[in-house]
Design an enzyme around this catalytic site. Structure first.
Site, short mmCIF file in Angstrom:
data_model
loop_
_atom_site.label_atom_id
_atom_site.label_comp_id
_atom_site.label_asym_id
_atom_site.label_seq_id
_atom_site.Cartn_x
_atom_site.Cartn_y
_atom_site.Cartn_z
CG ASN A 219 -0.14 0.01 2.51
OD1 ASN A 219 0.51 0.98 2.81
ND2 ASN A 219 -0.16 -1.09 3.26
CE LYS A 354 -10.58 -0.74 11.39
NZ LYS A 354 -10.12 -0.32 10.09
CE LYS A 358 -8.00 -3.64 14.00
NZ LYS A 358 -6.98 -4.32 13.20
O1 PMT Z 1 2.34 6.46 6.46
P1 PMT Z 1 1.61 7.67 5.93
O2 PMT Z 1 1.83 7.86 4.44
O3 PMT Z 1 1.91 8.91 6.72
O4 PMT Z 1 0.07 7.39 6.07
C1 PMT Z 1 -0.52 7.36 7.34
C2 PMT Z 1 -1.53 6.22 7.50
C3 PMT Z 1 -2.72 6.48 6.59
C4 PMT Z 1 -0.88 4.88 7.13
C5 PMT Z 1 -1.92 6.21 9.01
O5 PMT Z 1 -2.48 7.45 9.36
C6 PMT Z 1 -2.92 5.09 9.29
O6 PMT Z 1 -4.12 5.23 9.12
N1 PMT Z 1 -2.41 3.92 9.76
C7 PMT Z 1 -3.18 2.70 9.96
C8 PMT Z 1 -3.35 1.98 8.66
C9 PMT Z 1 -4.16 0.71 8.79
O7 PMT Z 1 -3.64 -0.34 8.54
O8 PMT Z 1 -5.39 0.90 9.24
P2 PMT Z 1 -6.48 -0.31 9.46
O9 PMT Z 1 -7.75 0.40 9.71
O10 PMT Z 1 -6.41 -1.27 8.33
O11 PMT Z 1 -5.98 -1.04 10.76
C10 PMT Z 1 -6.43 -0.67 12.08
C11 PMT Z 1 -5.28 -0.75 13.05
O12 PMT Z 1 -4.83 -2.10 13.16
C12 PMT Z 1 -4.04 0.06 12.69
O13 PMT Z 1 -3.53 0.60 13.90
C13 PMT Z 1 -3.09 -0.95 12.10
O14 PMT Z 1 -1.72 -0.59 12.33
C14 PMT Z 1 -3.44 -2.20 12.90
N2 PMT Z 1 -3.24 -3.47 12.17
C15 PMT Z 1 -3.97 -3.77 11.08
C16 PMT Z 1 -3.82 -4.99 10.47
C17 PMT Z 1 -2.87 -5.90 10.98
N3 PMT Z 1 -2.69 -7.08 10.41
N4 PMT Z 1 -2.16 -5.57 12.07
C18 PMT Z 1 -2.31 -4.37 12.67
O15 PMT Z 1 -1.63 -4.07 13.66
#
Ligand code: PMT
Length: 413
Positions: A219, A354, A358
């Site tokens: 991504n 979320k 989580k």
């Molecule tokens: O890196 P940049 O270009 O500055 O962009 C910032 C960002 C958009 C990446 C950042 O602000 C952000 O939103 N990060 C979380 C991205 C994400 O994976 O979101 P999610 O909604 O899919 O996941 C929810 C949470 O679970 C997040 O804290 C993620 O780190 C965590 N996760 C998700 C999947 C996984 N397998 N393990 C995790 O720990």
């Protein structure tokens, strides 16, 4: 050059603070100008003192032209106030000597007051940052090392020289540290140390899930948001460990411990191993939820599959969910939510959901379909919710300032 490539190059947090910059005679003097411009860009009030030796390399007028006010030239320079050696100690919140010569280190360490810079340093009670630059043999000399140790012992923060080729052609440790390191060390000296004693884990950047020897599923995360949190916690005194995907580690100062990983499974293992020692976890990484099946180390050839091909995906470990569920009492957890939503209001229920699923203390949601925030942008607007029911919508601001506000919220939980 006004930007040093750090996550705090456009922060508004330091506007109207006052920093005093001491410049000593060195080929590296010109780098003090980059530092001055970078601090001025944050609207920090910078004053400066150029030693006599520095004035052989650069002129006070150059510093004045770039916004330093006042620029001190010498102890009894014409027109200088008789108490000028006391003024920075009365008005500045931090003092930085960069570059610091071997002679300046000796004067600072031994309390000399024979020139304007050392007298000002002696009368300065606030945090002192010293960034030495000299020939590698001079830096390695026991006398210089003893002076550096003495300064450290007395609470000065040394940004030690880098290794490389010096202007004279000798190679070794002696080159002025990267300006970005000195810039951040000064911001740290200007920051409240309200995270001192906390150990903070930050995950940041994307993960890459290979499906052949050369291609991967990923991504567009740049790691900027997570790096801004790591840098912010470092500025506020925390001991920071970052687990970085392939982008973002380059934004971290050298005092942040980093583990560089590629795949989600590797990120999970690295974060899990350090998690028991942490007080806080910030999970900003854009972790791939699924990994494609790995079909071999060779480059997959299209002529074997003229009609395309199918590939299986398997679920990756959820790092945040697993570590939040297995945390020690007192460990605080901040998660991020990357969502597509028509507007900020629509983010709110997604953030709440979320936070619950989580099991985090705090959840910061951003709209990744809004190009002014989310992936890669220097700014972000957020919906932030916590486990006590507090909910806020934050307008667009620099990611460094978002990081600052998130750290403040985490500290209050
Ligand atoms: O890196 P940049 O270009 O500055 O962009 C910032 C960002 C958009 C990446 C950042 O602000 C952000 O939103 N990060 C979380 C991205 C994400 O994976 O979101 P999610 O909604 O899919 O996941 C929810 C949470 O679970 C997040 O804290 C993620 O780190 C965590 N996760 C998700 C999947 C996984 N397998 N393990 C995790 O720990």
């Amino acid at each position: 050059m006004t930007s040093l490539g750090t996550t705090f190059d456009a922060s508004r947090r330091f506007a109207n603070k006052r920093l005093h910059l001491g410049v000593c005679g060195s080929v590296a003097c010109y780098k003090a100008l980059d530092l001055l411009r970078a601090w001025r860009r944050l609207d920090i009030h910078v004053s400066a003192t150029l030693t006599d030796a520095a004035q052989r390399f650069v002129t006070p007028m150059l510093f004045e032209s770039l916004g330093a006010v006042p620029v001190y030239r010498g102890m009894f320079a014409p027109g200088e106030d008789v108490f000028a050696h006391l003024e920075p100690g009365q008005c500045a919140q931090a003092m930085v000597v960069a570059p610091a010569s071997a002679d300046a280190l000796a004067r600072l360490a031994h309390g000399a007051a024979s020139d304007m810079l050392s007298a000002q340093a002696l009368a300065f009670g606030g945090p002192l940052v010293v960034a030495p630059a000299m020939n590698p043999r001079m830096w390695a000399h026991p006398a210089v090392q003893a002076n550096a140790a003495l300064l450290r012992e007395r609470g000065a923060r040394l940004v030690t020289p880098d290794c490389g080729e010096a202007a004279c052609g000798d190679t070794g440790y002696g080159r002025l540290a990267e300006p970005s390191e000195i810039f951040l060390a000064a911001l740290r000296a200007l920051s409240p140390q309200d995270m001192a004693g906390r150990r903070v884990l930050v995950t940041l950047g994307p993960t890459r899930e290979p499906w052949d020897g050369f291609r991967f599923w990923s991504n567009p995360s740049s790691g900027l948001m997570g790096a801004a949190i790591a840098v912010c916690a470092f500025l506020r005194g925390a001991e920071v460990t970052a687990v970085c995907g392939p982008c973002g580690a380059e934004l971290l100062p050298r005092d942040v411990t980093r583990h560089s990983v590629c795949r989600a499974k590797e990120m999970f293992e690295a974060a899990r191993d350090v998690w028991p020692q942490m007080d806080m976890g910030v999970f900003a990484a854009a972790v791939a939820d699924f990994s494609p099946q790995y079909i071999g180390a060779e480059k997959f050839k299209k002529n074997g599959s003229p009609d395309g091909f199918s590939i299986d995906f398997h679920l990756n470990p959820d790092i945040l969910q697993t570590l939040a569920r297995t945390r020690n009492p007192g460990q605080k957890v901040l998660g991020f939510a990357a969502e597509t939503a028509p507007d900020m209001q629509a983010l709110l229920p997604l953030a709440r959901a979320k936070l619950k699923s989580k099991k985090t203390d705090l959840m910061a949601a951003n709209r990744v379909n809004d190009r002014s925030g989310g992936f890669c942008a220097p700014t972000n607007s957020m919906v932030v919710v916590d486990a006590h029911g507090r909910e806020e919508l934050w307008p667009l601001q620099n990611k460094a300032d978002v990081a600052w506000d998130l750290c403040s919220w985490l500290l209050q939980l």
